[in-house]
Design a protein around this motif. Structure first.
Motif, PDB file in Angstrom:
ATOM      1  N   UNK A 146     -91.367  21.366  57.200  1.00  0.00           N
ATOM      2  CA  UNK A 146     -91.620  21.979  55.899  1.00  0.00           C
ATOM      3  C   UNK A 146     -90.693  21.462  54.794  1.00  0.00           C
ATOM      4  N   UNK A 147     -89.473  21.131  55.152  1.00  0.00           N
ATOM      5  CA  UNK A 147     -88.505  20.756  54.118  1.00  0.00           C
ATOM      6  C   UNK A 147     -88.326  19.253  54.014  1.00  0.00           C
ATOM      7  N   UNK A 148     -88.175  18.577  55.147  1.00  0.00           N
ATOM      8  CA  UNK A 148     -87.861  17.148  55.131  1.00  0.00           C
ATOM      9  C   UNK A 148     -89.116  16.274  55.074  1.00  0.00           C
ATOM     10  N   UNK A 149     -90.081  16.549  55.917  1.00  0.00           N
ATOM     11  CA  UNK A 149     -91.253  15.680  56.038  1.00  0.00           C
ATOM     12  C   UNK A 149     -92.535  16.511  55.962  1.00  0.00           C
ATOM     13  N   UNK A 150     -92.603  17.358  54.925  1.00  0.00           N
ATOM     14  CA  UNK A 150     -93.770  18.219  54.785  1.00  0.00           C
ATOM     15  C   UNK A 150     -95.045  17.453  54.482  1.00  0.00           C
ATOM     16  N   UNK A 151     -94.921  16.255  53.935  1.00  0.00           N
ATOM     17  CA  UNK A 151     -96.110  15.485  53.585  1.00  0.00           C
ATOM     18  C   UNK A 151     -96.646  14.661  54.752  1.00  0.00           C
ATOM     19  N   UNK A 152     -95.905  14.616  55.831  1.00  0.00           N
ATOM     20  CA  UNK A 152     -96.351  13.828  56.973  1.00  0.00           C
ATOM     21  C   UNK A 152     -97.474  14.558  57.701  1.00  0.00           C
ATOM     22  N   UNK A 153     -98.481  13.837  58.202  1.00  0.00           N
ATOM     23  CA  UNK A 153     -99.603  14.509  58.880  1.00  0.00           C
ATOM     24  C   UNK A 153     -99.212  15.174  60.185  1.00  0.00           C
ATOM     25  N   UNK A 154     -98.219  14.655  60.845  1.00  0.00           N
ATOM     26  CA  UNK A 154     -97.773  15.230  62.123  1.00  0.00           C
ATOM     27  C   UNK A 154     -96.284  15.481  62.055  1.00  0.00           C
ATOM     28  N   UNK A 155     -95.865  16.545  62.666  1.00  0.00           N
ATOM     29  CA  UNK A 155     -94.455  16.891  62.679  1.00  0.00           C
ATOM     30  C   UNK A 155     -93.990  17.220  64.077  1.00  0.00           C
ATOM     31  N   UNK A 156     -92.879  17.905  64.123  1.00  0.00           N
ATOM     32  CA  UNK A 156     -92.326  18.299  65.419  1.00  0.00           C
ATOM     33  C   UNK A 156     -93.095  19.501  65.972  1.00  0.00           C
ATOM     34  N   UNK A 157     -93.162  19.558  67.268  1.00  0.00           N
ATOM     35  CA  UNK A 157     -93.791  20.673  67.984  1.00  0.00           C
ATOM     36  C   UNK A 157     -92.693  21.424  68.719  1.00  0.00           C
ATOM     37  N   UNK A 203     -86.181  13.901  67.546  1.00  0.00           N
ATOM     38  CA  UNK A 203     -85.771  14.492  66.279  1.00  0.00           C
ATOM     39  C   UNK A 203     -85.661  13.454  65.159  1.00  0.00           C
ATOM     40  N   UNK A 204     -85.292  12.224  65.506  1.00  0.00           N
ATOM     41  CA  UNK A 204     -85.078  11.188  64.498  1.00  0.00           C
ATOM     42  C   UNK A 204     -86.250  10.227  64.384  1.00  0.00           C
ATOM     43  N   UNK A 205     -87.372  10.555  65.006  1.00  0.00           N
ATOM     44  CA  UNK A 205     -88.528   9.650  64.965  1.00  0.00           C
ATOM     45  C   UNK A 205     -89.039   9.477  63.546  1.00  0.00           C
ATOM     46  N   UNK A 206     -89.105  10.549  62.801  1.00  0.00           N
ATOM     47  CA  UNK A 206     -89.613  10.447  61.429  1.00  0.00           C
ATOM     48  C   UNK A 206     -88.660   9.650  60.546  1.00  0.00           C
ATOM     49  N   UNK A 207     -87.373   9.863  60.721  1.00  0.00           N
ATOM     50  CA  UNK A 207     -86.399   9.120  59.921  1.00  0.00           C
ATOM     51  C   UNK A 207     -86.447   7.638  60.238  1.00  0.00           C
ATOM     52  N   UNK A 208     -86.649   7.326  61.482  1.00  0.00           N
ATOM     53  CA  UNK A 208     -86.703   5.930  61.894  1.00  0.00           C
ATOM     54  C   UNK A 208     -87.975   5.254  61.415  1.00  0.00           C
ATOM     55  N   UNK A 209     -89.044   6.006  61.318  1.00  0.00           N
ATOM     56  CA  UNK A 209     -90.320   5.429  60.917  1.00  0.00           C
ATOM     57  C   UNK A 209     -90.397   5.173  59.423  1.00  0.00           C
ATOM     58  N   UNK A 210     -89.686   5.962  58.631  1.00  0.00           N
ATOM     59  CA  UNK A 210     -89.752   5.800  57.182  1.00  0.00           C
ATOM     60  C   UNK A 210     -88.794   4.703  56.743  1.00  0.00           C
ATOM     61  N   UNK A 211     -89.115   4.124  55.576  1.00  0.00           N
ATOM     62  CA  UNK A 211     -88.229   3.140  54.999  1.00  0.00           C
ATOM     63  C   UNK A 211     -86.975   3.839  54.498  1.00  0.00           C
ATOM     64  N   UNK A 212     -85.925   3.028  54.382  1.00  0.00           N
ATOM     65  CA  UNK A 212     -84.643   3.598  53.990  1.00  0.00           C
ATOM     66  C   UNK A 212     -84.705   4.111  52.556  1.00  0.00           C
ATOM     67  N   UNK A 213     -84.659   5.409  52.424  1.00  0.00           N
ATOM     68  CA  UNK A 213     -84.694   6.013  51.099  1.00  0.00           C
ATOM     69  C   UNK A 213     -83.588   7.041  51.014  1.00  0.00           C
ATOM     70  N   UNK A 214     -83.230   7.361  49.808  1.00  0.00           N
ATOM     71  CA  UNK A 214     -82.157   8.312  49.580  1.00  0.00           C
ATOM     72  C   UNK A 214     -82.719   9.583  48.967  1.00  0.00           C
TER      73      UNK A 214
END
Length: 911
Positions: free
Chosen positions: A169-180, A196-207
């Protein structure tokens, strides 16, 4: 059945199920409220878990749960029992028996088995809501009100539910799939960190704001998850055990090497180890992501548990110091795991070094550009690293192993700092190495490997499109820093033999060897001013002898790679420019440079001739240096350039230059030959004779016998003392003496029957050449020369005899008078007047006309006789000649003054 107290237990259960299905929470609360309730605490919770719809807002039944656990008495004991009024007791029991109530405890939860029923209910209810509706946003309303009632529930909420809520909801709310939530409950160790870090690893380096998203995820997702794992293990072990463990950990920290392995009994380190290992492994794939993680995340102490718990409250100062030590160790492992060291990676590595410095209380390194502008002196002894096994460096970094390269210490930090600066300099030279490769090159590579890599760096600098004098000065400074890491000046001042090894990447090389390589590169770039200012100054970095040899080697390298022999073009021009820049101004007594200059002069002289080697291979300057007999190339010049033998002086000059350049006797791959003055003079004489012999042979091949005769007599002087060693002069004279002109061979039979003066003269010249050969030839060759002489003598005798026969025939013909058609005698030499027509008798000739005609005829006969006598028939005076002379003399003395003839002196006809 007026009150609750009159209900049987079976009917109370059925009534509770009915209320739950209808979501009648108030009635259910009255039914289960003490003291009238006959239901235990777990039974209403199981009924709610099984039959209360998951879509019901938790805010509607959390008060009921609070009343249920607090056992607050009911205010209204009367309820509507119509649902069970008509049900008999037996039927009620049967219905209860058929109920399939869910257990309070979720099968895959990490909640301890000792947890209270309400905590178990809430965890299971949360999973049910997630599975059935996916409305995770409802769960905080369900669980937060009870966090302070159960430590186990708080740990579960922080470690499991909080990361899922933040991620989805807070970090990757726009992603179609999240943590279960259920998946996270089942994962442990490295798999949980990866999840836990799969989404961070998949996204490009952003701040996000001022922090990187990977640091945020480590702080807000992984941190709470690891916190929960640690707390659960501690609660399992008990406080006493944890206290004892903490004391043993404090004692073990007295030695840093004891911390280099992960103790599985150490709860804090063992749980964070998986995070550290993730950083090391991910650095091989996405180093930029890990750089941001380490820069913006302060390690295990930097954990965001929200407002639910203070992360630092559970860590003692010793635990924090220990975790920082391992975090620094992981950061070192990250640096060694990066596969390359591009400019972007170097910037990130600099940030990692700054983090390591802060963790170890070191002063962080300066910004990269500031460090490169003023390269520091690395004052450290890396003996411990040198003595370490090499396989620990080259194998994949494993944090569990006892690896001295990963131990956070002053030595390892300074070593990494030196590698960082070295890699930055090498990138500027277009040489890219990983930190593993640099460490291996510095600590374990042999002298040959370091020499090859240093040559590669210098070569890459030379290949850059533009290098001015300042660039080369800076490049030399950088190369020397790589050799000694700042100790090059000290080593130069303390060792005049230039043999002290350095401490840097090329430390196994002698400083003089590295300086020579740089010197050669600067020379190759034709930056002569840098050479003069750096290497030819007083107390320069190299002895003048080595500088001189380097100049010769570079010049000859250009010479060898040239394709044109002309000194105004290509490699020969560069070689000539290098030599002229230093000779004779700076090396006036250099024999090597003088010889190189002479060699270039000879090569330039050859450029004016067409010259092709075997198989149509064009002639190149290097052919002179590698040819076993460079003088033989002059023979090829004579063969391929018509009438080039006429330029004998030029060819002799080329030969003399080759001698003085030390090329005579040169073998392929050898150095120039040193000749003494006496030996050089003798070699020059021999070469001149040899080249003259080649020119004689070329002249004969082009049917220029006269030039060959002249060269033998005038260019091959007779030296009786050197005849025994001279194998050229006599052979050249013998070859010319045997030569028969091509035009004489093609004469017809009629022409051969009438010899000419030129034939006899050529025979005389041949006999003269053979006599020359007899003086010079060794005894073994005399028989052949004498045979040729006898052949020439026989030809001469035949010509003389033939000439005598012709003269006698001419005399007989000349003594008979001739008559014209009218029967008048004629005087030889008297011509008919062309103005008088035929058939008309001419007027009688006067005395002067008759005398003039007779004088002309007699003078012609006298001249012919004189020529015949001078051709070799000496002492023979014919009667006819005497008569001719007498007649000629009488006429000349009598009327010669009228004719304009010269007086004939007595005896002139016999000369």
């Amino acid at each position: 059945m007026d009150t609750i107290s009159h209900l049987s237990r079976a009917k109370a259960i059925l009534l509770a199920v009915n209320y739950a299905i209808d979501s009648n929470i108030s009635a259910l609360q009255q039914l289960t409220a003490p003291p009238a309730s006959k239901l235990s605490l777990e039974l209403p919770l199981r009924v709610l878990l099984t039959f209360l719809p998951e879509t019901v807002d938790p805010a509607l039944y959390t008060p009921f749960l609070q009343h249920l656990t607090s056992k607050t008495p009911t205010q209204n004991p009367f309820l509507d029992f119509s649902a069970v009024e008509d049900v008999s007791e037996d039927e009620a029991r049967e219905r209860v028996r058929r109920l399939r109530l869910l257990p309070l405890r979720y099968s895959h939860t990490t909640l301890p088995v000792t947890a209270d029923p309400l905590s178990a209910f809430l965890v299971h209810r949360a999973h049910r809501i997630d599975v059935q509706t996916g409305l995770l946003a409802l769960l905080p309303q369900l669980i937060v009100p009870f966090l302070e009632q159960s430590k186990d529930l708080k740990i579960w909420f922080i470690s499991k539910l909080l990361p899922v809520l933040r991620n989805n909801y807070e970090y990757y709310g726009q992603e179609p799939s999240g943590l279960v939530l259920a998946d996270l409950e089942r994962l442990t160790g490295a798999s949980g960190v990866n999840y836990l870090l799969a989404c961070a690893k998949a996204k490009k380096n952003m701040h996000v704001g001022e922090f990187s998203h990977i640091a945020r995820d480590l702080r807000g997702l992984v941190g709470p998850w690891v916190y929960g794992s640690i707390e659960q293990k501690r609660r399992k072990l008990g406080h006493d055990v944890s206290s004892t463990e903490s004391q043993s950990e404090i004692a073990s920290q007295t030695k840093s090497d004891e911390l280099s392995t992960i103790d599985q009994s150490d709860t804090d380190v063992s749980e964070w180890y998986n995070v550290f290992e993730w950083l090391v492994v991910t650095a091989r794939e996405k180093p930029a992501l890990v750089f941001d993680a380490i820069e913006f995340w302060d390690g295990p102490r930097d954990v965001d548990l929200g407002s639910y718990e203070d992360s630092t409250s559970s860590m003692s100062p010793d635990t924090v110091r220990k975790l920082n030590w391992h975090y620094a160790r992981a950061a070192i492992g990250v640096i060694y795991s990066i596969p390359d060291a591009s400019s972007g990676s170097l910037s990130g590595i600099g940030r990692v070094l700054s983090k390591i410095g802060s963790l170890l209380s070191h002063e962080p390194p300066l910004h990269l550009q500031a460090s490169l502008s003023a390269l520091p002196v690395i004052e450290a002894d890396f003996t411990a690293l040198v003595s370490s096994p090499r396989n620990l460096l080259l194998s994949d970094i494993v944090l569990e192993s006892k690896n001295p390269f990963l131990i956070p210490s002053d030595e390892s930090f300074l070593f990494l700092h030196a590698l960082w600066l070295s890699s930055s300099l090498l990138n500027g030279m277009d040489c890219h190495y990983s930190f593993k490769e640099l460490a291996d090159l510095c600590l374990f590579a042999g002298e040959d490997v370091q020499r090859d890599q240093s040559k590669k760096c210098v070569r890459n600098i030379s290949n850059r499109s533009r290098n001015d004098d300042d660039d080369w000065k800076q490049a030399r400074k950088n190369i020397l820093w790589l050799w000694g890491w700042g100790f090059e000046e000290q080593s130069h001042a303390s060792d005049q033999n230039f043999s002290v090894p350095g401490r840097g990447l090329f430390g196994r090389l002698k400083r003089s060897s590295l300086e020579t390589e740089v010197l050669r590169a600067i020379l190759s770039g034709l930056h002569h001013r840098v050479i003069i200012e750096t290497y030819l100054r007083k107390e320069g970095p190299l002895p003048l002898g080595q500088v001189e040899q380097a100049i010769v080697n570079v010049a000859m390298s250009f010479y060898d790679n040239a394709s044109n022999c002309n000194r105004t073009r290509g490699g020969v021009k560069k070689a000539s420019d290098i030599i002229k820049a230093f000779y004779p101004d700076y090396f006036p007594h250099s024999t090597a440079l003088a010889r190189a200059e002479i060699l270039i002069t000879a090569t330039h002289a050859l450029s004016f001739y067409a010259l092709t080697l075997q198989h149509d291979v064009p002639f190149r300057p290097v052919t002179i240096r590698v040819h076993q007999d460079p003088i033989s190339l002059i023979g090829k010049v004579l063969e391929q350039n018509p009438r080039s033998y006429l330029r004998l002086d030029d060819l002799l000059e080329i030969g003399r230059n080759l001698i003085q350049a030390g090329q005579i006797g040169l073998k392929s791959g050898s150095n120039m030959v040193d000749l003494s003055s006496t030996a050089e003079a003798e070699a020059i004489r021999n070469t001149e004779r040899r080249i003259t012999g080649m020119a004689i042979e070329a002249a004969l091949s082009e049917d220029d016998f006269g030039t060959a005769h002249d060269y033998v007599l005038n260019r091959l002087p007779i030296e009786v003392s050197a005849a025994a060693k001279d194998d050229v002069s006599w052979r050249a004279a013998f070859q010319a003496g045997r030569y028969r002109p091509m035009h004489s061979l093609s004469r017809s039979t009629a022409q051969l029957s009438s010899p000419s003066n030129s034939d006899k003269r050529r025979l005389e010249m041949r006999m003269e050449l053979l006599s020359h050969a007899l003086l010079l030839a060794p005894p073994a060759a005399l028989s052949g020369i004498l045979a040729a002489w006898r052949q020439c003598e026989g030809e001469m005798n035949r010509l003389i005899a033939q000439e005598a026969e012709e003269e006698e025939a001419w005399e007989e013909k000349d003594d008979r008078p001739t008559y014209d058609t009218r029967g008048r005698s004629s005087i030889p030499g008297l011509k008919r007047d062309p103005s008088v027509p035929e058939g008309v008798e001419e007027a009688p000739m006067g005395l002067f006309d008759v005398a003039r005609s007779a004088a002309v005829a007699l003078s012609k006969s006298a001249i012919s006789t004189t020529s015949t006598a001078s051709s070799g028939v000496e002492g023979r005076v014919r009667k006819r000649d005497m008569v001719s002379n007498m007649v000629t003399g009488g006429l000349a003395s009598g009327i010669g003054w009228v004719l304009g003839a010269s007086p004939v002196q007595p005896g002139q006809g016999q000369e």
